[in-house]
Scaffold this active site. Structure first.
Site, PDB file in Angstrom:
ATOM      1  CG  ASP A 197      12.508  23.264  -1.399  1.00 45.72           C
ATOM      2  OD1 ASP A 197      13.698  23.600  -1.459  1.00 45.72           O
ATOM      3  OD2 ASP A 197      11.617  23.726  -2.138  1.00 45.72           O
ATOM      4  CB  ALA A 247      -0.924  -0.002   1.213  1.00 45.82           C
ATOM      5  CG  PHE A 248       2.518   3.271  -3.111  1.00 42.52           C
ATOM      6  CD1 PHE A 248       3.710   3.922  -3.388  1.00 42.52           C
ATOM      7  CD2 PHE A 248       2.381   1.951  -3.521  1.00 42.52           C
ATOM      8  CE1 PHE A 248       4.748   3.274  -4.061  1.00 42.52           C
ATOM      9  CE2 PHE A 248       3.394   1.296  -4.183  1.00 42.52           C
ATOM     10  CZ  PHE A 248       4.587   1.950  -4.457  1.00 42.52           C
ATOM     11  CG  ASP A 249      -0.671   3.746   3.728  1.00 43.87           C
ATOM     12  OD1 ASP A 249      -1.342   3.012   2.990  1.00 43.87           O
ATOM     13  OD2 ASP A 249      -0.185   3.350   4.794  1.00 43.87           O
ATOM     14  CE1 TYR A 252       0.702  -0.222  12.000  1.00 42.74           C
ATOM     15  CE2 TYR A 252       0.099  -1.793  10.297  1.00 42.74           C
ATOM     16  CZ  TYR A 252       0.894  -1.437  11.368  1.00 42.74           C
ATOM     17  OH  TYR A 252       1.880  -2.290  11.799  1.00 42.74           O
ATOM     18  CD  GLU A 253      -6.050   4.237  13.839  1.00 45.84           C
ATOM     19  OE1 GLU A 253      -7.204   4.479  13.493  1.00 45.84           O
ATOM     20  OE2 GLU A 253      -5.639   3.075  14.024  1.00 45.84           O
ATOM     21  CG  HIS A 306       3.972  -5.212   8.220  1.00 41.55           C
ATOM     22  ND1 HIS A 306       3.491  -6.036   9.214  1.00 41.55           N
ATOM     23  CD2 HIS A 306       3.827  -3.947   8.705  1.00 41.55           C
ATOM     24  CE1 HIS A 306       3.080  -5.322  10.239  1.00 41.55           C
ATOM     25  NE2 HIS A 306       3.276  -4.036   9.961  1.00 41.55           N
ATOM     26  CG  ASP A 314      16.312  26.006  -5.088  1.00 41.98           C
ATOM     27  OD1 ASP A 314      16.180  25.383  -4.016  1.00 41.98           O
ATOM     28  OD2 ASP A 314      15.404  26.711  -5.587  1.00 41.98           O
ATOM     29  CB  ILE A 342      -1.490  10.963   4.569  1.00 41.72           C
ATOM     30  CG1 ILE A 342      -0.721   9.626   4.500  1.00 41.72           C
ATOM     31  CG2 ILE A 342      -1.364  11.584   5.947  1.00 41.72           C
ATOM     32  CD1 ILE A 342      -1.170   8.595   5.521  1.00 41.72           C
ATOM     33  N   GLY A 343      -3.928  12.977   3.954  1.00 43.76           N
ATOM     34  CA  GLY A 343      -4.749  14.107   4.397  1.00 43.76           C
ATOM     35  C   GLY A 343      -6.233  13.799   4.378  1.00 43.76           C
TER      36      GLY A 343
END
Length: 642
Positions: free
Chosen positions: A442, A297-299, A383-384, A433, A583, A305-306
């Site tokens: 940045d 899973a790519f959470d 999951y939390e 897992h 940069d 996530i938001g």
């Protein structure tokens, strides 16, 4: 339009509900959006770095919204940029061959589709399950395993559990040996995988206060009070606290984001970070059996996530003198939605900041440390994840992830034990897992032109200059290009990295800098040619450094859902751009290695992991030397001991 737009005080203020409503209304009207469209996300289209850094109070602020849409009927994904000021679409583009993240209503619709499917109902009945309302179906992203029948489809895998009642811990009784694939465009089950019937575990896994037979009765109240209120001040989404100035935002994909972080040093506001966020996270499982072998899973990129942030509760999630902030998002129909109290801001006591006792004079000097905590918590299925940014009086910045919730589970036959996990309870297996988090930093130390230096420590050679063989040397090497900067932690050399500004020297003649102080970490155990390593290539190294590009925000690419891989960091660094006195963006990958245990059941005690940014020659001396002493309390015999 009749919507009243409230003016904001800074170009990076998150979109408010009125702006979201206006942006979606413009798209619906100009593109004649019908019911087949879903609004995946509506976020602030962030202005250029140049615009932000040159902004002065009173300057005009031009607001734009960035929108991702999904047309279920045509099975197409679109991106739009909408001008809030002009109430017009500036960009409308079809993005071919991608799948945006799975939305909350898709989860619910997918579950209902599985429960209503005749083949799945028959499979449930074979297992003695007649009340389908007690079946819990979690949609998981399908990943990409090169299967021709899945090519081009928008798919979710659903793994099922059985509750004994509405409020039961459903993860206690996995319906193993059975799962389904759902076409999310059509909301139809397209494949049922029905293997052996495995008995349901007997343990109920109850964990709520109402279900515990006897709660501890020896815990006394612990109160945190600030009679004069907190020490921070707030202006919109900008915080000022203990010489820190921190701007933050929130969006449905990354959740909590930091902007333009600076520290006031002897009257000079010195920038440290331009933007910092959780760029991606992935949870690869180590069990080769179905369906766990596809649990990757790519959470962030697949779920958001938001979008999954909690409404926080005083005294439970946060303790003390709390300032809450709401998050303004949208549902899939383009209607503004609000997560109340999605962000928590408060101060915490953090023990001793510094101390010295002069044993000759018996004078004691000690200062207590306090830190500013800015946090949010998201629930991703079982999951939390708590995401906490901490700011300290001595110039340190810390990011911490708090992992808790309920483990992913599968049932095993009586007397059986999996090689790839551990028994949490009789017949209940917790597969091993890992959790990998990639942070996008940045950097902007005293300006946008920075470099990254790797420091390795080694023992000095023996000889007359080192008669006792105790000497060791920290050797520095400036990383020059993106490919050279693919680096890993090395405990043997106590390796660390520091970001410096080679154009700004401190008072001892060295470049000012901040050290990336790494904490817990791990390496992935998936084979290099595994699907997950292709799709989450950022796991391959702990450190990456790229030359700044506003379009490069997500370590696994813009659309990781069902993507075959190769996007994001592994692709960008092929340009091999110069990163010396440029940069730059620092990407740090940290991994939590979870070999499961019975103590993780029925709900997992919180695990902690993170990293810190610590000043190295950035300040002339300890910047917290001016923190005043606390007033003595209790039996203290020294006037400045507390």
């Amino acid at each position: 339009m009749t919507t009243t737009i409230t003016k904001v005080n800074h170009p990076l203020e998150p979109l408010n509900t009125a702006e979201i409503a206006l942006a979606t209304s413009v798209v619906k009207k100009e593109k004649k959006i019908n019911d087949s469209f879903r609004f995946v996300s509506v976020t602030l289209y962030e202005p250029s770095k140049e615009t932000v850094l040159n902004f002065k109070k009173g300057d005009p602020i031009h607001r734009k919204a960035f929108i991702i849409l999904l047309d279920n009927k045509e099975e197409k994904t679109y991106e739009a940029i909408v001008s809030i000021d002009k109430e017009s679409i500036l960009k409308w583009e079809h993005i071919p061959d991608v799948q945006p993240g799975i939305m909350a209503d898709e989860f619910l619709e997918c579950e209902q589709a599985v429960k209503a499917d005749p083949e799945m109902q028959e499979a449930f009945r074979k297992r003695g399950i007649e009340d389908f309302d007690l079946v819990m179906c979690d949609p998981w992203s399908a990943g990409n395993f090169g299967l021709e029948e899945e090519e081009g489809k928008r798919i979710a895998r659903t793994i099922c559990w059985l509750k004994t009642d509405k409020y039961d811990n459903g993860y206690a009784r996995p319906i193993s040996g059975l799962h389904a694939f759902v076409d999310l465009h059509k909301m139809e089950v397209i494949k049922v995988v029905d293997h052996d019937i495995i008995p349901l575990p007997a343990n109920d896994g109850k964990y709520t206060a109402e279900s515990i037979e006897k709660l501890r009765d020896d815990i006394k109240p612990l109160e945190i009070i600030q009679p004069e209120g907190p020490s921070f001040t707030i202006n919109g989404h900008e915080i000022e606290w203990q010489k820190w100035k921190i701007r933050f935002g929130f969006n449905p994909r990354e959740g909590l984001v930091l902007h333009t972080v600076s520290y006031n040093d002897e009257g000079e506001e010195r920038p440290i970070l331009y933007r910092a966020s959780l760029s991606e996270m992935v949870v690869p499982y180590g069990d080769p059996g179905e369906p766990v072998n596809r649990n990757n899973a790519f959470d962030v990129g697949e779920y958001g996530i938001g979008m999954l942030a909690n409404s926080l509760t005083l005294g439970c999630d946060c303790l003390g003198e709390i300032q809450y902030f709401d998050a303004f998002l949208t549902d899939s129909k383009g209607n503004p939605s609000t997560i109340p109290n999605a962000i928590c801001l408060h101060e915490e006591d953090y023990g001793i900041l510094w101390k010295h006792t002069d044993f000759r004079t018996e004078k004691v000097d000690v200062r207590r440390s306090r830190r500013l905590a800015l946090s949010s918590i998201s629930t991703v299925g079982n999951y939390e994840y708590g995401f906490f940014w901490y700011f300290y009086q001595d110039g340190n910045i810390e990011f911490e992830v708090k992992l808790t919730g309920i483990l992913h589970t599968k049932a095993v036959s009586p007397g059986e034990k999996s090689t790839y996990g551990n028994l949490l309870a009789p017949q209940l297996d917790g597969p091993n897992h890992q959790h990998f988090f990639n942070m996008r930093l940045d950097m902007m130390l005293d300006g946008v032109k920075n470099s990254v230096v790797e420091v390795n420590t080694e023992s000095d050679e023996s000889g007359e200059h080192n008669p006792y063989g105790n000497a060791f040397i920290a050797k520095s090497n400036t990383l020059k290009t993106e490919k050279e900067a693919m680096r890993d932690i090395n405990l043997e050399t106590a390796r660390y990295w520091k970001v410096i500004n080679p154009n700004k020297k401190n008072w001892v003649g060295e470049p000012v800098g901040y050290k990336l102080f790494t904490g817990e970490n791990a390496f992935p155990y998936a084979h290099k040619n595994a699907s997950i390593m292709k799709r989450a290539g950022f796991m391959g190294h702990h450190l990456w450094v790229t030359k700044y590009d506003q379009g490069e925000k997500y370590a696994a690419g813009d659309y990781p859902n069902q993507h075959k891989g190769g996007e994001g960091l592994p692709k960008w660094i092929q340009k091999n751009r110069s990163i010396d006195n440029e940069d730059i963006v620092v990407w740090y990958t940290m991994g939590h290695h979870h070999i499961t245990r019975p103590e993780d059941w029925p709900v997992m005690p919180t695990a902690y992991m993170g990293f810190s940014l610590k000043p190295v020659g950035f300040f002339k001396q300890n910047p917290s030397i001016d923190v005043p002493p606390s007033k003595p309390k209790g039996n203290c015999n020294h006037s400045s001991c507390s």
